[in-house]
Design an enzyme around this catalytic site. Structure first.
Site, short mmCIF file in Angstrom:
data_model
loop_
_atom_site.label_atom_id
_atom_site.label_comp_id
_atom_site.label_asym_id
_atom_site.label_seq_id
_atom_site.Cartn_x
_atom_site.Cartn_y
_atom_site.Cartn_z
N GLU A 294 76.00 30.24 -1.27
CA GLU A 294 74.87 29.31 -1.15
C GLU A 294 74.99 28.15 -2.11
O GLU A 294 74.25 28.06 -3.08
CB GLU A 294 73.54 30.05 -1.30
CG GLU A 294 73.55 31.11 -2.37
CD GLU A 294 72.30 31.96 -2.45
OE1 GLU A 294 71.66 32.21 -1.42
OE2 GLU A 294 71.96 32.34 -3.57
N GLY A 296 74.51 24.39 -3.48
CA GLY A 296 73.48 23.36 -3.35
C GLY A 296 74.02 22.03 -3.84
O GLY A 296 74.35 21.12 -3.08
N ARG A 297 74.23 21.96 -5.17
CA ARG A 297 74.67 20.71 -5.79
C ARG A 297 75.94 20.16 -5.14
O ARG A 297 76.00 18.98 -4.81
CB ARG A 297 74.93 20.96 -7.28
CG ARG A 297 75.28 19.71 -8.07
CD ARG A 297 75.80 20.06 -9.47
NE ARG A 297 75.06 21.10 -10.13
CZ ARG A 297 74.06 20.91 -10.98
NH1 ARG A 297 73.68 19.70 -11.30
NH2 ARG A 297 73.44 21.95 -11.54
N TYR A 338 68.42 17.87 -19.46
CA TYR A 338 69.66 18.59 -19.81
C TYR A 338 70.67 17.73 -20.56
O TYR A 338 71.81 18.16 -20.75
CB TYR A 338 70.38 19.07 -18.53
CG TYR A 338 69.53 19.73 -17.49
CD1 TYR A 338 68.90 20.95 -17.74
CD2 TYR A 338 69.38 19.16 -16.23
CE1 TYR A 338 68.14 21.57 -16.76
CE2 TYR A 338 68.62 19.78 -15.25
CZ TYR A 338 68.00 20.98 -15.52
OH TYR A 338 67.26 21.58 -14.54
N CYS A 365 56.79 6.17 -20.01
CA CYS A 365 56.32 6.02 -21.39
C CYS A 365 56.78 7.15 -22.29
O CYS A 365 55.98 8.00 -22.71
CB CYS A 365 54.82 5.88 -21.39
SG CYS A 365 54.34 4.41 -20.49
N GLU A 366 58.05 7.22 -22.53
CA GLU A 366 58.64 8.20 -23.45
C GLU A 366 59.94 7.65 -23.97
O GLU A 366 60.74 7.14 -23.19
CB GLU A 366 58.99 9.51 -22.71
CG GLU A 366 57.79 10.29 -22.37
CD GLU A 366 58.02 11.78 -22.24
OE1 GLU A 366 58.97 12.31 -22.86
OE2 GLU A 366 57.22 12.38 -21.54
N TYR A 394 69.15 17.70 -7.16
CA TYR A 394 68.24 17.92 -8.28
C TYR A 394 67.68 16.62 -8.86
O TYR A 394 67.41 16.53 -10.06
CB TYR A 394 68.91 18.77 -9.37
CG TYR A 394 69.40 20.11 -8.84
CD1 TYR A 394 68.49 21.05 -8.39
CD2 TYR A 394 70.75 20.41 -8.77
CE1 TYR A 394 68.93 22.28 -7.88
CE2 TYR A 394 71.20 21.62 -8.26
CZ TYR A 394 70.27 22.55 -7.82
OH TYR A 394 70.71 23.76 -7.31
N1 LLP Z 1 71.58 30.30 -5.32
C1 LLP Z 1 70.67 30.61 -6.25
C2 LLP Z 1 70.10 31.93 -6.27
C3 LLP Z 1 70.32 29.63 -7.21
O1 LLP Z 1 69.44 29.96 -8.15
C4 LLP Z 1 70.92 28.36 -7.18
C5 LLP Z 1 70.56 27.34 -8.16
C6 LLP Z 1 71.84 28.08 -6.15
C7 LLP Z 1 72.16 29.08 -5.25
C8 LLP Z 1 72.51 26.74 -6.01
O2 LLP Z 1 73.31 26.46 -7.12
P1 LLP Z 1 74.21 25.11 -7.11
O3 LLP Z 1 75.27 25.30 -6.07
O4 LLP Z 1 73.30 23.99 -6.80
O5 LLP Z 1 74.75 25.04 -8.48
N2 LLP Z 1 68.05 21.92 -11.88
C9 LLP Z 1 69.36 22.24 -12.38
C10 LLP Z 1 70.09 23.20 -11.50
C11 LLP Z 1 69.34 24.51 -11.29
C12 LLP Z 1 70.05 25.44 -10.37
C13 LLP Z 1 69.16 26.57 -10.00
N3 LLP Z 1 69.70 27.52 -9.09
C14 LLP Z 1 70.14 20.95 -12.57
O6 LLP Z 1 69.62 19.88 -12.28
O7 LLP Z 1 71.26 20.95 -13.06
#
Ligand code: LLP
Length: 442
Positions: A294, A296-297, A338, A365-366, A394
């Site tokens: 799965e 995402g990024r 981050y 404003c920060e 994100y």
């Molecule tokens: N599966 C689960 C259970 C997850 O918790 C996540 C991400 C993914 C898949 C997808 O992960 P990816 O392929 O996107 O790395 N807001 C943070 C990233 C938080 C990720 C949370 N979980 C950022 O901006 O870096």
């Protein structure tokens, strides 16, 4: 072979005959003028290219299922593209469930994740026929069993486990280490399985799920994760006679935000996972399970850029030169949250000579609202259009209305065409949920 997550820019980025940057055949200066800024731009070609990277890299393992992690960017337009590419969806809230449902996604290809799913969210998931629910903890096992019983249904579940793998990424986005808030500790799995077998008759367990973290550049840990999942499946079979046939290894593959980042290719990750999976199937003597991943990024980050208009500037005597843009931490929280770094170019001056370093400040404003520290750009003027790369993941999904600023629009570009997929919020949208109690009204 290089894959899309290793590119700093969308694959269609070039300098056009007007001397401006273009993406998806659309001049970025024209887009800024037509739709206003800040503006999220998503390149459909790049998004579909990365989907193909994943499909090609994993095709050696026939039982593979791609699930897009919606948390990276969730809206109906993006969901319909990914669904069209054959992806399923990892969702984590009623909002994400409802969005993919309304986008016409096949709900049997949806997996519901999260460490504190509510009664209402679990109910909605069952009602809309979500394919799998990854149960995170003992409380949820009992809650879901009760809800499924009241609907006269059986919930198809995975168990989210904490594999005890530490990856080297920002500590806020590590998830697989032992004292993580997510999932069952390895020592708690047996108790959970026993409860499912003996007490929770409305739950059907299909497999195990893990996720080790995000923006990961290491490669071997994916193999280790696969081995832990397979080993546990084999152990459960031996101890309980329960054959599980699904493993979900989560997401996490990194992307290239700046030239300093060298994420591995999707092929490298796929080979490591599949080779280890095949080895472990032999070693632990089990039937090859279906493999779910799965990401995402790595699916959506590179396809997205954000356009801003440059406004005020400030030269601190003997200090930094600041240029401010018309967005910042509310549309991209990652630098302030981050310390994330981004690369940018000036869309109307892409081939101008770079001059001294400037710091790109946001409009919120920060003092911490700094988008990019010390980046070399050409001589800047008010009205220049700044293109910040790799903002597909994100950014919009973590955006806020801080300072009561409207969220930007998002356009999809492809073959010289641009289409709105998220409208810019209006001032009316901002007050739409407000109420003034009667007793305070004059
Ligand atoms: N599966 C689960 C259970 C997850 O918790 C996540 C991400 C993914 C898949 C997808 O992960 P990816 O392929 O996107 O790395 N807001 C943070 C990233 C938080 C990720 C949370 N979980 C950022 O901006 O870096």
């Amino acid at each position: 072979m290089e894959t899309t997550n290793q590119s700093l820019k969308p694959l269609t980025t070039k300098i056009n005959e007007n001397g401006n940057l273009e993406i998806g055949g659309c001049d970025l200066v024209d887009l800024a003028e037509k739709y206003g800024t800040p503006l999220y731009v998503v390149d459909e070609y790049t998004l579909r290219a990365v989907c193909n990277d994943y499909k090609n890299a994993f095709k050696k393992y026939p039982k593979v299922n791609m699930m897009y992690a919606s948390k990276a960017l969730c809206n109906m337009g993006i969901s319909s593209i990914l669904s069209n590419e054959g992806f399923g969806f990892d969702v984590v809230s009623s909002g994400e469930i409802y969005t993919v449902f309304k986008a016409g996604v096949d709900m049997s290809k949806v997996l519901f994740n999260g460490n504190n799913k509510s009664f209402d969210e679990l109910s909605l998931a069952l009602k809309l026929g979500v394919g799998r629910i990854s149960v995170d903890n003992f409380f949820e096992l009992s809650l879901l069993d009760e809800i499924a019983k009241s609907y006269g249904k059986t919930a198809d579940i995975l168990l989210r486990i904490t594999p005890g793998i530490e990856c080297h990424t920002h500590e806020y986005i590590q998830t697989g280490h032992l004292d993580s808030k997510f999932g069952f500790d390895l020592t708690q799995i047996d108790e959970a399985v026993e409860l499912i077998i003996n007490n929770y008759k409305n739950l059907r367990l299909h497999g195990l799920h893990a996720h080790i973290g995000s923006q990961i550049f290491e490669t071997s840990i994916y193999g280790d994760e696969i081995e832990i999942l397979i080993k546990e499946i084999a152990r459960i079979d031996e101890k309980f006679g329960l054959k599980l046939d699904e493993i979900n290894a989560g997401g996490g593959l990194g992307v290239k935000y700046t030239d300093n980042d060298c994420p591995p290719s999707v092929y490298t990750i796929a080979d490591i996972m599949i080779n280890r999976l095949n080895e472990c199937v032999e070693k632990y003597n089990i039937e090859p399970p279906a493999l779910f991943i799965e990401p995402g990024r790595s699916i959506i980050s590179t396809a997205g850029v954000t356009l801003y208009t440059l406004g005020s500037s400030k030269q601190v005597p003997k200090g930094k030169t600041y240029f401010a843009v018309d967005g910042g931490m509310a549309d991209n929280a990652r630098p302030s949250m981050y310390g994330a770094e981004y690369f940018a170019q000036v869309a109307n001056k892409p081939d101008y000579e770079l001059s001294t370093s400037v710091t790109i400040a946001g409009r919120f404003c920060e003092s911490g609202d700094i988008l990019i520290k010390d980046i070399k750009l050409p001589d800047l003027e008010e009205g220049d259009i700044l293109c910040v790369y790799n903002t597909g993941a994100y950014n919009y999904s973590m955006s806020s209305n801080y300072n009561r600023v409207q969220k930007p629009a998002m356009v999809l570009v492809n073959n010289s065409q641009s289409d709105i997929i998220v409208n810019r919020e209006t001032l009316e949208d901002l007050i739409a949920h407000d109420e003034i109690p009667q007793r305070l009204r004059k």
